[in-house]
Write a protein that holds these residues in place. Structure first.
Motif, PDB file in Angstrom:
ATOM      1  N   VAL A 165       1.283  -1.376   0.147  1.00 19.87           N
ATOM      2  CA  VAL A 165      -0.186  -0.139   0.010  1.00 19.87           C
ATOM      3  C   VAL A 165       1.084   1.268  -0.132  1.00 19.87           C
ATOM      4  CG1 VAL A 165      -1.584   1.259   1.224  1.00 19.87           C
ATOM      5  CG2 VAL A 165      -2.226  -1.539   1.203  1.00 19.87           C
ATOM      6  N   TYR A 166       2.388   1.609   0.681  1.00 20.89           N
ATOM      7  CA  TYR A 166       3.386   2.065   0.948  1.00 20.89           C
ATOM      8  C   TYR A 166       3.521   2.460  -0.895  1.00 20.89           C
ATOM      9  CZ  TYR A 166       6.668   5.759   1.947  1.00 20.89           C
ATOM     10  OH  TYR A 166       7.798   6.539   2.096  1.00 20.89           O
ATOM     11  N   LYS A 167       3.672   1.494  -1.042  1.00 24.26           N
ATOM     12  CA  LYS A 167       4.501   1.686  -2.890  1.00 24.26           C
ATOM     13  C   LYS A 167       2.772   2.421  -3.749  1.00 24.26           C
ATOM     14  CE  LYS A 167       6.698  -1.881  -3.200  1.00 24.26           C
ATOM     15  NZ  LYS A 167       7.760  -3.572  -3.890  1.00 24.26           N
ATOM     16  N   ALA A 168       2.449   1.761  -3.351  1.00 21.19           N
ATOM     17  CA  ALA A 168       1.521   1.782  -4.385  1.00 21.19           C
ATOM     18  C   ALA A 168       1.024   3.841  -3.964  1.00 21.19           C
ATOM     19  CB  ALA A 168       0.260   1.214  -4.446  1.00 21.19           C
ATOM     20  N   THR A 169       0.885   4.623  -3.392  1.00 23.48           N
ATOM     21  CA  THR A 169       0.164   5.182  -2.394  1.00 23.48           C
ATOM     22  C   THR A 169       1.266   6.867  -2.518  1.00 23.48           C
ATOM     23  OG1 THR A 169      -0.031   4.670  -0.465  1.00 23.48           O
ATOM     24  CG2 THR A 169      -2.214   4.553  -1.915  1.00 23.48           C
ATOM     25  N   LYS A 170       2.733   6.017  -2.576  1.00 23.82           N
ATOM     26  CA  LYS A 170       3.065   7.316  -2.488  1.00 23.82           C
ATOM     27  C   LYS A 170       3.846   8.653  -2.737  1.00 23.82           C
ATOM     28  CE  LYS A 170       8.034   6.094  -3.023  1.00 23.82           C
ATOM     29  NZ  LYS A 170       8.405   6.945  -3.289  1.00 23.82           N
ATOM     30  N   GLY A 171       3.561   9.411  -2.484  1.00 23.17           N
ATOM     31  CA  GLY A 171       3.740  11.086  -3.031  1.00 23.17           C
ATOM     32  C   GLY A 171       4.963  10.745  -3.644  1.00 23.17           C
ATOM     33  N   PRO A 172       4.880  11.555  -4.365  1.00 23.34           N
ATOM     34  CA  PRO A 172       6.930  12.287  -4.916  1.00 23.34           C
ATOM     35  C   PRO A 172       7.507  12.911  -3.889  1.00 23.34           C
ATOM     36  CG  PRO A 172       5.354  13.792  -5.334  1.00 23.34           C
ATOM     37  CD  PRO A 172       3.970  13.419  -5.334  1.00 23.34           C
ATOM     38  N   GLY A 173       7.136  13.420  -2.404  1.00 18.19           N
ATOM     39  CA  GLY A 173       8.111  13.774  -1.621  1.00 18.19           C
ATOM     40  C   GLY A 173       8.138  12.774  -0.653  1.00 18.19           C
ATOM     41  N   ASP A 174       7.511  11.839  -0.391  1.00 15.98           N
ATOM     42  CA  ASP A 174       7.364  10.502   0.696  1.00 15.98           C
ATOM     43  C   ASP A 174       9.131  10.048  -0.438  1.00 15.98           C
ATOM     44  OD1 ASP A 174       5.231  10.856   1.963  1.00 15.98           O
ATOM     45  OD2 ASP A 174       4.132   9.388  -0.143  1.00 15.98           O
ATOM     46  N   PRO A 175       9.840   9.408   1.158  1.00 12.46           N
ATOM     47  CA  PRO A 175      10.871   8.482   1.172  1.00 12.46           C
ATOM     48  C   PRO A 175      10.905   7.345   0.615  1.00 12.46           C
ATOM     49  CG  PRO A 175      10.073   8.974   3.578  1.00 12.46           C
ATOM     50  CD  PRO A 175       9.595   9.909   2.628  1.00 12.46           C
ATOM     51  N   ARG A 176      12.072   6.384   0.212  1.00 11.77           N
ATOM     52  CA  ARG A 176      11.872   4.843   0.137  1.00 11.77           C
ATOM     53  C   ARG A 176      11.776   4.869   0.840  1.00 11.77           C
ATOM     54  NH1 ARG A 176      12.991   2.936  -5.094  1.00 11.77           N
ATOM     55  NH2 ARG A 176      13.590   4.645  -6.677  1.00 11.77           N
ATOM     56  N   ARG A 177      11.385   3.611   0.990  1.00 11.89           N
ATOM     57  CA  ARG A 177      11.360   1.870   2.088  1.00 11.89           C
ATOM     58  C   ARG A 177      11.141   1.067   1.452  1.00 11.89           C
ATOM     59  NH1 ARG A 177       8.486   4.339   6.978  1.00 11.89           N
ATOM     60  NH2 ARG A 177       8.988   1.942   7.693  1.00 11.89           N
ATOM     61  N   THR A 178      12.005  -0.003   2.648  1.00 13.46           N
ATOM     62  CA  THR A 178      12.204  -0.813   2.507  1.00 13.46           C
ATOM     63  C   THR A 178      11.048  -2.183   2.890  1.00 13.46           C
ATOM     64  OG1 THR A 178      13.780  -0.985   4.653  1.00 13.46           O
ATOM     65  CG2 THR A 178      14.754  -1.041   1.682  1.00 13.46           C
TER      66      THR A 178
END
Ligand SMILES: [Zn+2]
Length: 263
Positions: A78-91
């Motif tokens: 869900v994080y990957k699908a909805t992240k905005g341009p300003g959100d950091p990459r996560r693992t």
């Protein structure tokens, strides 16, 4: 925050709600105050189901371990699908989906619906899960040294006894919602409250908490909400143990006294 601080803040918040409800003319019968405080204490651990070393992920043996893996994967997706341009990459998915107001509301509403439509066994199941968590959270190390099975037995027997008390006329099943067919509708409230209190607790720590998702803030949809950096503390630090936990106990005591009209 760590488990005990989350649970204590949850219980204190419910006792505060009890005080507010008494002031508003919907005083809780004592079993609602007690059971609600225990459910909130348990529910305040639930958002960490996205982390495999969290109390909740270990509380129910292989069942919670498997659930934790699913929730972590789902949260990350869900994080990957909805992240905005300003959100950091996560693992990974820790502190994302399960740490939002929307998750809190959905889980609470789901439990209310289950309690109203599922009858006695649904109520018992909800009580059991949250009482086991409350024991793990409030007794912490004391619960860790005993065996899981003992904690489950304690949860099951207390769920049975407390449901019996709540079922009695005027003892709580119909608190706040008293139309026919609305017995135990209130059960979702301490569950929503517990999750929100958890999120606020996490927001006070160094990494913050994306409570607002999916409402975007600037270029971020997963904005890590929190106070100014200087006011944040590390999870498990002295502020949490020496300042916040005693404060939660005092506030909870005051709330309980007001809720029962002692003060
Ligand atoms: Zn958390």
């Amino acid at each position: 925050m760590m488990g005990p601080a989350h649970s204590l803040s949850g219980a204190a918040a419910w006792l505060g709600v009890g005080a507010a409800a008494a002031a508003a003319g919907h005083a809780m019968p004592w079993p609602v105050l007690v059971v609600g405080a225990l459910i909130t204490a348990g529910a305040a651990l639930a958002p960490d189901l996205d982390h495999k070393s969290a109390t909740i992920s270990r509380a129910f043996g292989p069942v919670s371990k498997a659930l934790c893996e699913i929730v972590d994967k789902l949260s990350y997706a869900v994080y990957k699908a909805t992240k905005g341009p300003g959100d950091p990459r996560r693992t990974g998915g820790h502190r994302t989906l399960t740490h939002t107001w929307l998750w809190a509301v959905l889980v609470g509403a789901g439990c209310s619906l289950a309690a109203v439509t599922g009858g006695r066994w649904a109520v018992l199941a909800i009580l059991f899960v949250h009482l086991v968590l409350a024991v793990e959270g409030l007794l912490w190390r004391a619960a860790r040294v005993s065996s899981d099975v003992l904690v489950w037995l304690l949860g099951a027997t207390s769920a049975w006894i407390l449901a019996g008390v709540l079922d009695k006329a005027d003892h709580g099943a119909t608190w706040l919602f008293d139309a026919p067919g609305q017995e135990y509708l209130w059960l979702g409230l301490p569950i929503v409250l517990g999750a929100l209190v958890h999120d606020i607790g996490d927001a006070l720590t160094v990494s913050g908490c994306p409570i607002l998702w999916p409402i975007p803030l600037g270029r971020k949809r997963w904005y890590a909400l929190g106070p100014p950096k200087a006011m944040r503390f590390r999870a498990g630090s002295w502020v949490e143990i020496k300042v916040l936990m005693p404060a939660f106990m005092i506030l909870g005591g005051v709330g309980a006294a007001a809720a029962l009209n002692v003060i």
